[in-house]
Design an enzyme around this catalytic site. Structure first.
Site, PDB file in Angstrom:
ATOM      1  N   ARG A  64       0.786  -1.254   0.000  1.00 45.28           N
ATOM      2  CA  ARG A  64       0.000   0.000   0.000  1.00 45.28           C
ATOM      3  C   ARG A  64       0.810   1.293   0.000  1.00 45.28           C
ATOM      4  NH1 ARG A  64      -3.989  -3.070  -1.684  1.00 45.28           N
ATOM      5  NH2 ARG A  64      -5.256  -4.047  -0.105  1.00 45.28           N
ATOM      6  N   ASP A 152      -1.753  -6.899 -11.000  1.00 38.44           N
ATOM      7  CA  ASP A 152      -2.623  -7.468  -9.971  1.00 38.44           C
ATOM      8  C   ASP A 152      -3.603  -6.457  -9.382  1.00 38.44           C
ATOM      9  OD1 ASP A 152      -3.527  -9.665  -8.355  1.00 38.44           O
ATOM     10  OD2 ASP A 152      -2.721  -8.520  -6.690  1.00 38.44           O
ATOM     11  N   HIS A 179      -3.315 -11.570 -12.461  1.00 37.14           N
ATOM     12  CA  HIS A 179      -4.625 -11.564 -11.823  1.00 37.14           C
ATOM     13  C   HIS A 179      -5.593 -11.783 -12.979  1.00 37.14           C
ATOM     14  CE1 HIS A 179      -7.810  -9.579  -9.169  1.00 37.14           C
ATOM     15  NE2 HIS A 179      -8.391  -9.612 -10.355  1.00 37.14           N
ATOM     16  N   HIS A 232      -3.594 -16.381  -7.271  1.00 32.55           N
ATOM     17  CA  HIS A 232      -4.789 -16.797  -6.502  1.00 32.55           C
ATOM     18  C   HIS A 232      -5.868 -17.542  -7.308  1.00 32.55           C
ATOM     19  CE1 HIS A 232      -5.944 -12.926  -8.191  1.00 32.55           C
ATOM     20  NE2 HIS A 232      -5.377 -12.215  -7.246  1.00 32.55           N
ATOM     21  N   ASN A 278     -11.074 -10.847  -3.697  1.00 32.48           N
ATOM     22  CA  ASN A 278     -11.087 -11.084  -5.126  1.00 32.48           C
ATOM     23  C   ASN A 278      -9.877 -11.941  -5.505  1.00 32.48           C
ATOM     24  OD1 ASN A 278     -11.604 -10.929  -7.809  1.00 32.48           O
ATOM     25  ND2 ASN A 278     -11.127  -8.755  -8.032  1.00 32.48           N
ATOM     26  N   ASP A 305      -1.694 -13.285  -0.754  1.00 37.68           N
ATOM     27  CA  ASP A 305      -2.527 -12.164  -1.212  1.00 37.68           C
ATOM     28  C   ASP A 305      -2.900 -11.258  -0.034  1.00 37.68           C
ATOM     29  OD1 ASP A 305      -3.955 -10.415  -2.777  1.00 37.68           O
ATOM     30  OD2 ASP A 305      -5.580 -11.822  -3.237  1.00 37.68           O
ATOM     31  N   HIS A 309      -6.862  -3.533   4.574  1.00 36.15           N
ATOM     32  CA  HIS A 309      -7.768  -2.385   4.405  1.00 36.15           C
ATOM     33  C   HIS A 309      -8.082  -1.841   5.789  1.00 36.15           C
ATOM     34  CE1 HIS A 309      -8.323  -3.047   0.130  1.00 36.15           C
ATOM     35  NE2 HIS A 309      -8.579  -4.324   0.351  1.00 36.15           N
ATOM     36  N   PHE A 323     -12.447  -5.302  -1.760  1.00 39.33           N
ATOM     37  CA  PHE A 323     -12.060  -6.711  -1.790  1.00 39.33           C
ATOM     38  C   PHE A 323     -10.718  -6.882  -1.076  1.00 39.33           C
ATOM     39  CE2 PHE A 323     -14.697  -6.396  -5.651  1.00 39.33           C
ATOM     40  CZ  PHE A 323     -15.443  -7.573  -5.603  1.00 39.33           C
ATOM     41  N   GLY A 324     -10.572  -7.947  -0.308  1.00 35.65           N
ATOM     42  CA  GLY A 324      -9.250  -8.283   0.217  1.00 35.65           C
ATOM     43  C   GLY A 324      -9.234  -8.535   1.711  1.00 35.65           C
TER      44      GLY A 324
HETATM   45  N1  NCD Z   1      -7.285  -9.741  -3.522  1.00 37.03           N
HETATM   46  C1  NCD Z   1      -8.033  -8.741  -3.201  1.00 37.03           C
HETATM   47  O1  NCD Z   1      -9.193  -8.947  -2.861  1.00 37.03           O
HETATM   48  N2  NCD Z   1      -7.565  -7.494  -3.201  1.00 37.03           N
HETATM   49  C2  NCD Z   1      -6.267  -7.051  -3.590  1.00 37.03           C
HETATM   50  C3  NCD Z   1      -6.073  -7.042  -5.080  1.00 37.03           C
HETATM   51  C4  NCD Z   1      -5.845  -8.398  -5.691  1.00 37.03           C
HETATM   52  O2  NCD Z   1      -4.970  -9.172  -5.275  1.00 37.03           O
HETATM   53  O3  NCD Z   1      -6.498  -8.711  -6.660  1.00 37.03           O
HETATM   54  C5  NCD Z   1      -6.026  -5.674  -3.014  1.00 37.03           C
HETATM   55  O4  NCD Z   1      -5.067  -5.021  -3.406  1.00 37.03           O
HETATM   56  O5  NCD Z   1      -6.769  -5.280  -2.106  1.00 37.03           O
HETATM   57 ZN    ZN Z   2      -5.251 -10.202  -7.495  1.00 36.03          ZN
END
Ligand code: NCD
Ligand code: ZN
Length: 426
Positions: A64, A152, A179, A232, A278, A305, A309, A323-324
């Site tokens: 990030r 990605d 991805h 993934h 995701n 992955d 957040h 997502f994540g």
């Molecule tokens: N996997 C996720 O759900 N999110 C990832 C992006 C990614 O790896 O596709 C992210 O950067 O938040």
């Molecule tokens: Zn990804």
């Protein structure tokens, strides 16, 4: 600087055996049944009863920084990795600005070098700003120090763009790490499309959005000879496409995340953003196919992955939350507890997927405890149960569905180039 680790339990030909390990100036100087230091050592580390593993290698983390340092930084994300027993991690390029020019890559590497608590390699993007069809300066990015190429967070939507990227990547002997997601097949979904999404009334993502793009890309990899690595993998059909491609001799490898191995959409019993990622958690049949894919060699690697957040973002409905989920600090303990303790995987298999194989596939100087190698070592306690608490996370992200789980496999110490990158307080 000399450190002697005494009485660690090491994997030798697949079995645990007691070993001493001598570190001199950041490298493994000796590993054998019994080392008595001829000259005095600076420190003796008692590893009695602990599993002494080659440091884990994670091909897929999100740090990030720059751009979203409220979620994570290079410092916190790499400390989180060390806490999970990782000594080498590969950072995805979905930061702002993205490392899509040689100059930005060089800046990124300076930051990574300054703040990384573990060995850190950096993905460059495939296209400018990770979107559209303008390819980056791939030779320039390689020269600047890119590890591999990935958009990605998003799939490359146009076949011709992916084809050109693979032609160049093959020439440069670099991997394209994808991805896979066809945006015309996702329909604004927030979870796997199936009986559970229908029951909950939440918009679904058909798993063919992943499979269709992987099928396209293995054809492109076959045509170009590029090393195509799929991020993934989440569905049974995708595993089948990769299995067939491997059988046909295509240069394809792939990874699966701990959460896709551990959870399926049946765990989503209400609108819960802690289970939104995701690609989404698939059906139980998908999960079983991922396990089978690892066991038969179709899937090469487990990569977290790790996607931190903020609490506020993940407190929202699945319709709104990003997502994540995080993964660095829970992967080994969760997988060890659920799969090795149950007898489904051996410890040697798990370490192969989490360290040996990712290092080998990407030519990383990691994944083994041999003399002359950088002293990158994780010490795990495989016998004392503990509970996963978010207070213990070094990541800024607390978005883990595994908080509260009782597990084995606590990281006691993580050593990077001979120095402690993580040391447990108790
Ligand atoms: N996997 C996720 O759900 N999110 C990832 C992006 C990614 O790896 O596709 C992210 O950067 O938040
Ligand atoms: Zn990804």
């Amino acid at each position: 600087m000399k450190r002697l680790i005494k009485n660690g339990q090491c994997l030798v030909d697949g079995h645990l055996q007691v070993r001493d390990l001598l570190i001199v100036d950041g490298k493994i100087a000796k590993i054998s049944q019994h080392i008595t230091a001829a000259t005095p050592v600076d420190q003796i580390v008692d590893a009695q009863g602990l599993f002494m593993s080659p440091g884990l290698v994670d091909l897929h983390v999100h740090l990030r920084e720059p751009g979203q340092t409220d979620k994570e930084t290079v410092k916190t994300g790499s400390l989180a990795a060390a806490h999970g027993g990782y000594t080498t991690i590969a950072a995805m390029p979905n930061v702002i600005p993205a490392p899509d020019t040689p100059e930005r890559m060089r800046d990124m590497l300076v930051l990574n070098q300054r703040d990384g608590a573990v060995h850190l390699v950096q993905y460059a993007t495939i296209t400018t700003a990770r979107g559209g069809d303008e390819l980056v300066d791939m030779p320039g990015l390689k020269d600047a120090g890119a590890f591999a190429f990935s958009n990605d967070g998003n799939g490359v939507q146009t076949a011709g763009t992916m084809y050109q990227a693979m032609i160049q990547a093959a020439r440069l002997n670099m991997a394209v790490v994808a991805h896979a997601e066809d945006d015309s097949l996702t329909y604004g979904g927030v979870m796997h499309e199936g009986s559970v999404s229908k029951r909950l009334g939440l918009p679904g993502i058909p798993s063919v959005s992943e499979t269709a793009q992987v099928a396209r890309d293995v054809a492109l990899a076959a045509a170009t000879g590029a090393h195509y690595h799929v991020c993934h993998v989440s569905s049974a059909a995708t595993v089948q496409v990769i299995r067939a491609a491997k059988a046909a001799g295509v240069n394809v490898t792939c990874e699966v995340s701990p959460h896709h191995l551990l959870l399926s959409d049946e765990k989503i019993t209400r609108d819960n953003a802690m289970l939104k990622m995701n690609p989404p958690l698939g059906s139980e049949q998908d999960r079983q196919a991922l396990i089978a894919g690892l066991l038969d060699g179709t899937i090469d690697v487990i990569a977290t992955d790790h996607a931190p957040h903020t609490d506020a973002e993940k407190a929202q409905s699945m319709l709104k939350a990003p997502f994540g989920i995080t993964g660095s600090e829970t992967a080994f303990a969760m997988l060890y507890t659920k799969f090795v303790k149950s007898g489904l995987f051996s410890l040697a298999q798990l370490i192969n997927w989490m360290s040996v194989s990712p290092a080998e596939l990407f030519g990383l100087n990691a994944g083994k405890l041999t003399e002359g190698q950088s002293a990158d070592i994780a010490l795990f306690d495989l016998t004392t149960p503990f509970t996963i608490h978010s207070d213990d996370f070094l990541s800024k992200g607390h978005n883990s569905p595994f908080i509260g789980e009782q597990v084995l496999g606590k990281t006691v110490r993580t050593i990077v180039s001979g120095t402690d990158a993580y040391l447990s307080k108790d």
